[in-house]
Design a protein around this motif. Structure first.
Motif, PDB file in Angstrom:
ATOM      1  N   SER A 200      -6.603  11.615  36.417  1.00  0.00           N
ATOM      2  CA  SER A 200      -7.212  10.997  37.016  1.00  0.00           C
ATOM      3  C   SER A 200      -7.669  11.259  38.274  1.00  0.00           C
ATOM      4  O   SER A 200      -7.989  10.593  39.158  1.00  0.00           O
ATOM      5  CB  SER A 200      -6.845   9.312  37.042  1.00  0.00           C
ATOM      6  OG  SER A 200      -6.109   8.484  35.901  1.00  0.00           O
ATOM      7  N   ALA A 201      -7.020  12.736  38.308  1.00  0.00           N
ATOM      8  CA  ALA A 201      -7.165  12.849  40.095  1.00  0.00           C
ATOM      9  C   ALA A 201      -8.282  12.938  40.458  1.00  0.00           C
ATOM     10  O   ALA A 201      -9.078  13.010  40.061  1.00  0.00           O
ATOM     11  CB  ALA A 201      -6.026  14.481  40.213  1.00  0.00           C
ATOM     12  N   PRO A 202      -8.856  13.002  41.681  1.00  0.00           N
ATOM     13  CA  PRO A 202     -10.204  13.389  42.034  1.00  0.00           C
ATOM     14  C   PRO A 202     -10.717  14.254  42.055  1.00  0.00           C
ATOM     15  O   PRO A 202      -9.464  15.441  42.112  1.00  0.00           O
ATOM     16  CB  PRO A 202      -9.996  12.716  43.342  1.00  0.00           C
ATOM     17  CG  PRO A 202      -8.536  12.589  44.106  1.00  0.00           C
ATOM     18  CD  PRO A 202      -7.615  12.773  42.897  1.00  0.00           C
ATOM     19  N   PRO A 203     -12.117  14.869  41.957  1.00  0.00           N
ATOM     20  CA  PRO A 203     -12.540  15.985  41.733  1.00  0.00           C
ATOM     21  C   PRO A 203     -11.874  17.007  42.720  1.00  0.00           C
ATOM     22  O   PRO A 203     -12.187  18.059  42.265  1.00  0.00           O
ATOM     23  CB  PRO A 203     -14.036  15.739  41.596  1.00  0.00           C
ATOM     24  CG  PRO A 203     -14.824  14.126  41.491  1.00  0.00           C
ATOM     25  CD  PRO A 203     -13.156  13.731  42.049  1.00  0.00           C
ATOM     26  N   ARG A 204     -11.921  16.883  43.497  1.00  0.00           N
ATOM     27  CA  ARG A 204     -11.288  17.126  45.058  1.00  0.00           C
ATOM     28  C   ARG A 204      -9.878  18.312  44.816  1.00  0.00           C
ATOM     29  O   ARG A 204      -9.461  19.749  44.774  1.00  0.00           O
ATOM     30  CB  ARG A 204     -11.352  17.060  46.408  1.00  0.00           C
ATOM     31  CG  ARG A 204     -10.727  17.998  47.318  1.00  0.00           C
ATOM     32  CD  ARG A 204     -10.520  17.212  48.753  1.00  0.00           C
ATOM     33  NE  ARG A 204     -10.102  16.053  48.531  1.00  0.00           N
ATOM     34  CZ  ARG A 204      -8.552  16.086  48.994  1.00  0.00           C
ATOM     35  NH1 ARG A 204      -8.302  17.045  48.999  1.00  0.00           N
ATOM     36  NH2 ARG A 204      -8.072  14.799  48.727  1.00  0.00           N
ATOM     37  N   VAL A 205      -9.360  17.652  43.848  1.00  0.00           N
ATOM     38  CA  VAL A 205      -8.094  17.676  44.072  1.00  0.00           C
ATOM     39  C   VAL A 205      -7.793  18.758  43.251  1.00  0.00           C
ATOM     40  O   VAL A 205      -6.774  19.608  42.592  1.00  0.00           O
ATOM     41  CB  VAL A 205      -6.900  16.550  43.684  1.00  0.00           C
ATOM     42  CG1 VAL A 205      -5.429  16.475  42.768  1.00  0.00           C
ATOM     43  CG2 VAL A 205      -6.750  15.653  44.924  1.00  0.00           C
ATOM     44  N   VAL A 206      -8.409  18.175  41.743  1.00  0.00           N
ATOM     45  CA  VAL A 206      -8.862  19.141  40.008  1.00  0.00           C
ATOM     46  C   VAL A 206      -8.687  20.074  40.568  1.00  0.00           C
ATOM     47  O   VAL A 206      -8.726  21.288  40.140  1.00  0.00           O
ATOM     48  CB  VAL A 206      -9.339  18.476  39.282  1.00  0.00           C
ATOM     49  CG1 VAL A 206      -9.472  18.961  38.280  1.00  0.00           C
ATOM     50  CG2 VAL A 206      -8.989  16.790  39.089  1.00  0.00           C
ATOM     51  N   ALA A 207     -10.247  20.576  41.568  1.00  0.00           N
ATOM     52  CA  ALA A 207     -10.588  21.792  42.177  1.00  0.00           C
ATOM     53  C   ALA A 207      -9.730  23.037  42.618  1.00  0.00           C
ATOM     54  O   ALA A 207      -9.846  23.962  41.922  1.00  0.00           O
ATOM     55  CB  ALA A 207     -12.127  21.531  42.721  1.00  0.00           C
ATOM     56  N   GLN A 208      -9.087  22.389  43.545  1.00  0.00           N
ATOM     57  CA  GLN A 208      -8.014  22.636  44.142  1.00  0.00           C
ATOM     58  C   GLN A 208      -7.315  23.651  43.027  1.00  0.00           C
ATOM     59  O   GLN A 208      -6.934  24.483  43.269  1.00  0.00           O
ATOM     60  CB  GLN A 208      -7.140  21.815  45.300  1.00  0.00           C
ATOM     61  CG  GLN A 208      -8.659  21.388  46.215  1.00  0.00           C
ATOM     62  CD  GLN A 208      -7.901  20.606  47.218  1.00  0.00           C
ATOM     63  OE1 GLN A 208      -6.071  20.065  47.573  1.00  0.00           O
ATOM     64  NE2 GLN A 208      -8.233  20.355  48.798  1.00  0.00           N
ATOM     65  N   ARG A 209      -6.852  22.749  41.935  1.00  0.00           N
ATOM     66  CA  ARG A 209      -5.687  22.847  41.306  1.00  0.00           C
ATOM     67  C   ARG A 209      -6.200  24.121  40.117  1.00  0.00           C
ATOM     68  O   ARG A 209      -5.397  24.833  39.911  1.00  0.00           O
ATOM     69  CB  ARG A 209      -4.906  21.625  39.965  1.00  0.00           C
ATOM     70  CG  ARG A 209      -4.271  20.843  41.891  1.00  0.00           C
ATOM     71  CD  ARG A 209      -3.956  19.781  40.088  1.00  0.00           C
ATOM     72  NE  ARG A 209      -2.563  18.424  41.280  1.00  0.00           N
ATOM     73  CZ  ARG A 209      -2.349  17.168  40.837  1.00  0.00           C
ATOM     74  NH1 ARG A 209      -3.721  16.552  39.244  1.00  0.00           N
ATOM     75  NH2 ARG A 209      -1.640  16.672  41.611  1.00  0.00           N
ATOM     76  N   ALA A 210      -7.376  23.806  39.829  1.00  0.00           N
ATOM     77  CA  ALA A 210      -7.590  24.606  38.892  1.00  0.00           C
ATOM     78  C   ALA A 210      -7.974  26.120  39.506  1.00  0.00           C
ATOM     79  O   ALA A 210      -7.296  27.507  38.612  1.00  0.00           O
ATOM     80  CB  ALA A 210      -9.599  23.883  38.695  1.00  0.00           C
ATOM     81  N   CYS A 211      -8.493  25.830  41.014  1.00  0.00           N
ATOM     82  CA  CYS A 211      -8.466  27.202  41.076  1.00  0.00           C
ATOM     83  C   CYS A 211      -7.593  27.870  41.495  1.00  0.00           C
ATOM     84  O   CYS A 211      -7.768  29.376  41.385  1.00  0.00           O
ATOM     85  CB  CYS A 211      -8.894  27.002  42.834  1.00  0.00           C
ATOM     86  SG  CYS A 211      -9.750  28.180  43.669  1.00  0.00           S
ATOM     87  N   VAL A 212      -6.265  27.503  41.927  1.00  0.00           N
ATOM     88  CA  VAL A 212      -4.640  27.626  41.740  1.00  0.00           C
ATOM     89  C   VAL A 212      -4.227  28.223  40.976  1.00  0.00           C
ATOM     90  O   VAL A 212      -4.205  29.303  40.601  1.00  0.00           O
ATOM     91  CB  VAL A 212      -3.441  27.018  42.657  1.00  0.00           C
ATOM     92  CG1 VAL A 212      -2.833  27.562  42.271  1.00  0.00           C
ATOM     93  CG2 VAL A 212      -4.058  26.676  43.763  1.00  0.00           C
ATOM     94  N   LEU A 213      -4.509  28.069  39.491  1.00  0.00           N
ATOM     95  CA  LEU A 213      -4.303  28.106  38.011  1.00  0.00           C
ATOM     96  C   LEU A 213      -5.123  29.398  38.108  1.00  0.00           C
ATOM     97  O   LEU A 213      -4.612  30.532  37.613  1.00  0.00           O
ATOM     98  CB  LEU A 213      -4.407  27.566  37.512  1.00  0.00           C
ATOM     99  CG  LEU A 213      -3.969  27.329  35.617  1.00  0.00           C
ATOM    100  CD1 LEU A 213      -2.699  27.937  35.672  1.00  0.00           C
ATOM    101  CD2 LEU A 213      -4.694  26.531  35.107  1.00  0.00           C
ATOM    102  N   ALA A 214      -7.146  29.024  38.063  1.00  0.00           N
ATOM    103  CA  ALA A 214      -7.509  30.514  37.529  1.00  0.00           C
ATOM    104  C   ALA A 214      -6.503  31.789  38.493  1.00  0.00           C
ATOM    105  O   ALA A 214      -6.799  32.710  37.895  1.00  0.00           O
ATOM    106  CB  ALA A 214      -8.671  29.593  38.230  1.00  0.00           C
ATOM    107  N   LYS A 215      -6.986  31.464  39.822  1.00  0.00           N
ATOM    108  CA  LYS A 215      -6.591  33.063  40.548  1.00  0.00           C
ATOM    109  C   LYS A 215      -4.926  33.314  39.977  1.00  0.00           C
ATOM    110  O   LYS A 215      -4.727  34.796  39.973  1.00  0.00           O
ATOM    111  CB  LYS A 215      -6.173  32.383  42.050  1.00  0.00           C
ATOM    112  CG  LYS A 215      -7.914  32.885  42.421  1.00  0.00           C
ATOM    113  CD  LYS A 215      -7.562  32.050  44.612  1.00  0.00           C
ATOM    114  CE  LYS A 215      -9.485  32.799  44.728  1.00  0.00           C
ATOM    115  NZ  LYS A 215      -9.945  33.712  44.696  1.00  0.00           N
TER     116      LYS A 215
END
Length: 694
Positions: A200-215
């Protein structure tokens, strides 16, 4: 840390029973029941569980490798090395939790799967108790002992919640990105993996986590692209499962506990038919045509291979809706007259003005072009869809007899008594469904043998003979004759296929309905266009309305499959026939053996054989209770009646050189033509039914 490991080993000694992979998969239920086509291809789904959204189970081989890699990086980097419990990770998490204010978890993918499989192991609002943690670790060890790593990852990805109602990789992939799991790219996989810890995390938080994971996985990953993907995924409409292909069929078949039902539909044909109908409706919009429907039958089996209920944006089932049939009923009228031996395909029909008295006033049928053609053959009259000869034909066959024949062909929607429809039934004034009409034409295609239709495979069905095979063949031959239809339609039109086909169009009163129904060697295709609200179309003919869709579908069906003309049944002969006067050019014509003729001659009124034209033998006339007493009349008509007189039930009525208007009386009657010596020259026995209200 050693103490924690010892406690875990103690917990594992009290092993919990865990299900097998086969049991888990068997117990799995998609939130949607799924309609399959005849080849097992998914064609339509129907939501049956409103508490969550689950897609059908997805095998690990059908999940993108990028998703599997992102999952391991995000949730359990030592997944391939541990035996269900990562002791090192647990100890580190415990130490961190003692020294830090922010708690840190260390559940492996296997431990998480154990909790998904057993609700007793799921965390409450306050987290898991020590007892739950011990049991979870024990269950994880049991899973690892009986399951492969691939089975564990597959089950986890199918059962884990991602966001909102989306549970499992199938629902998440379709719901957020509109694609199947095998198509997930690196960025989409990172987004989904980042949702697992905090759905249920907000889009901004999901994008930040996904960015770290993708990198971590690929340093060249674009964070800006991931942010855009997150925004697009979270704003995606919930009902974006794609264009509905067969919702009405799904509603009919997906009932009870069945999660998958195989239909007789063909997915590729269904899509092509749907696309063709919608494209043509778009082209007809300027002529006030907003809707259409289509059905395709397999002639041999009765299986429905395409079922397009409407042109989209409507829940109305146009395949089952009742509409006026127009001229599509004429083939069955002419077939009935041929079957009785009253006409042949070469017989001359009178296309001249006609007036019939009815309760609402005189009924004066008109042809489509408001012109009269004079004398034409049966072949030309039917193929070119002339209206006046058809009404005369109904007078010959009898209204009740024709009504009964249509009912025998499966048109149960014609539920009113025959007199309710009147002589306009010859022109399709009765309401029928597209499916009923298609199956009646399928009976013609099968040489007069009638059977039911089906949406699910069944054992071969025994058919019932409803039509005489010889006259059914002749009618089919007429409907396939582009030269015979050229009087009305011309030689170049959408009805002229490159392969053998028999086809008929129809337009109802005030242009409210337009039909095209026809068959090839293997298939029957029926199309309707119009408006569900009954509003009339503007300047739409049989050739410009439904026919182009019919032609598209027929061409698709026969792109690789030939269609050959049927073989003539026993009892038919071909004979060159000419006309005197030359109303039509000489041609080879089909006849029932014994009725063939080398020449058809139109005799002058004085030369014709004396005969009663109306009422014909065994006619049934119904008294219309709506016509005031004393006003209803039946007009006796004869040919070659010069010097003859009418006699009804032994009572003289006067000269027969002109029609006689008689007030009908219920009962059985005998009408005769007699000469000056009171000798009977011609006779017709008929009945009158009904009574007049006082």
């Amino acid at each position: 840390m050693r103490c924690i490991a010892a406690l875990l080993l103690l917990a594992c000694a009290n092993a919990l029973a865990v299900p097998t992979p086969e049991q888990v998969r068997a117990a799995y239920r998609s939130s949607d029941a799924e309609l399959l086509d005849r080849h097992g291809v998914p064609i339509q789904s129907l939501r049956t569980d409103m508490t969550l959204r689950r897609a059908p189970w997805v095998g690990l081989a059908d999940i993108s490798p990028a998703m599997r890699l992102a999952l391991v990086h995000a949730e359990d980097r030592r997944f391939m090395q541990h035996d269900g419990v990562d002791v090192g990770a647990l100890g580190k998490a415990a130490w961190d939790n003692l020294l830090r204010t922010r708690a840190r978890g260390a559940s492996t993918i296997t431990m998480q799967l154990a909790a998904l499989l057993d609700e007793r192991l799921r965390a409450s609002a306050g987290g898991r108790s020590w007892g739950q943690k011990w049991d979870q670790a024990s269950a994880a060890r049991e899973l690892e002992a009986g399951w492969s790593k691939a089975q564990i990852m597959e089950a986890y990805l199918n059962l884990v919640p991602f966001r909102g109602e989306l549970q499992g990789i199938g629902a998440a992939s379709r719901g957020l990105f509109g694609k199947v799991p095998s198509g997930l790219n690196q960025a989409e996989s990172a987004i989904l993996a980042s949702l697992l810890r905090a759905p249920s995390a907000p889009p901004r938080v999901v994008a930040q986590r996904a960015c770290v994971l993708a990198k971590e996985i690929n340093p060249a990953a674009s964070c800006a692209g991931i942010e855009w993907d997150v925004a697009a995924a979270f704003s995606r409409p919930a009902a974006s499962a794609g264009q509905a292909q067969a919702p009405q069929v799904a509603q009919r078949l997906l009932k009870g506990a069945a999660r998958q039902v195989r239909s007789t539909l063909d997915a590729s044909l269904q899509r092509q038919a749907q696309d063709s109908l919608r494209q043509h409706l778009a082209a007809l919009r300027e002529r006030n045509v907003t809707q259409g429907a289509l059905v395709v039958l397999d002639n041999a089996s009765g299986e429905i291979v395409a079922y397009v209920a409407n042109g989209g944006a409507s829940e109305v089932d146009g395949v089952l809706a009742l509409r006026q049939a127009g001229s599509t009923l004429k083939p069955f009228l002419y077939q009935l007259a041929m079957e009785r031996g009253w006409i042949t395909a070469a017989s001359l029909q009178d296309d001249s003005p006609l007036e019939i008295a009815t309760a609402a006033g005189p009924y004066v049928p008109q042809n489509y072009d408001r012109q009269f053609k004079g004398w034409v053959s049966t072949r030309t009259s039917l193929a070119s869809s002339l209206n006046v000869p058809a009404v005369r034909m109904l007078q010959l066959t009898g209204l009740e007899r024709f009504h009964a024949r249509l009912r025998a062909l499966g048109m149960d929607s014609l539920s009113e008594p025959a007199e309710f429809y009147g002589y306009s039934l010859a022109l399709g004034s009765g309401d029928v469904s597209l499916l009923e009409l298609a199956n009646a034409y399928r009976t013609l295609a099968n040489g007069g043998l009638h059977g039911s239709v089906t949406l699910q495979a069944r054992a071969p069905q025994a058919k019932t003979r409803v039509l005489d095979a010889r006259s059914a063949f002749i009618v089919g031959d007429i409907l396939s004759d582009r030269a015979a239809r050229s009087l009305t339609f011309g030689l170049r039109n959408e009805l002229a296929t490159a392969f053998w086909s028999a086809v008929k169009t129809g337009t109802s009163k005030d242009m409210r309905d337009n039909w095209c129904v026809g068959y090839s060697e293997k298939y029957t295709v029926a199309v309707w266009v119009g408006n569900f609200d009954g509003s009339p179309m503007w300047d739409v003919s049989g050739v410009t309305g439904a026919a182009p869709v019919w032609r598209d579908v027929m061409d698709f069906l026969h792109r690789q499959t030939p269609s050959r003309a049927p073989a003539a049944p026993a009892g038919l002969v071909q004979q060159v026939v000419g006309y005197q006067p030359a109303f039509e050019a000489p041609r080879r014509e089909w006849f029932v053996r014994g009725t063939e003729s080398a020449q058809v001659t139109l005799l002058g009124a004085q030369q014709r054989r004396a005969a009663i034209l109306y009422p014909g033998p065994a006619s049934v006339i119904a008294i219309d209770p709506d016509i005031p007493a004393g006003l209803e009349r039946v007009v006796f008509r004869a040919q070659g009646a010069a010097g003859l007189a009418w006699r009804l039930d032994g009572v003289a009525l006067g000269a027969a050189s002109a029609g006689h208007a008689w007030q009908p009386v219920a009962g059985e009657h005998e009408l005769a033509l007699v000469d000056e010596h009171d000798t009977v020259v011609a006779v017709s026995r008929f009945s009158v039914r009904g009574s007049r209200a006082n």
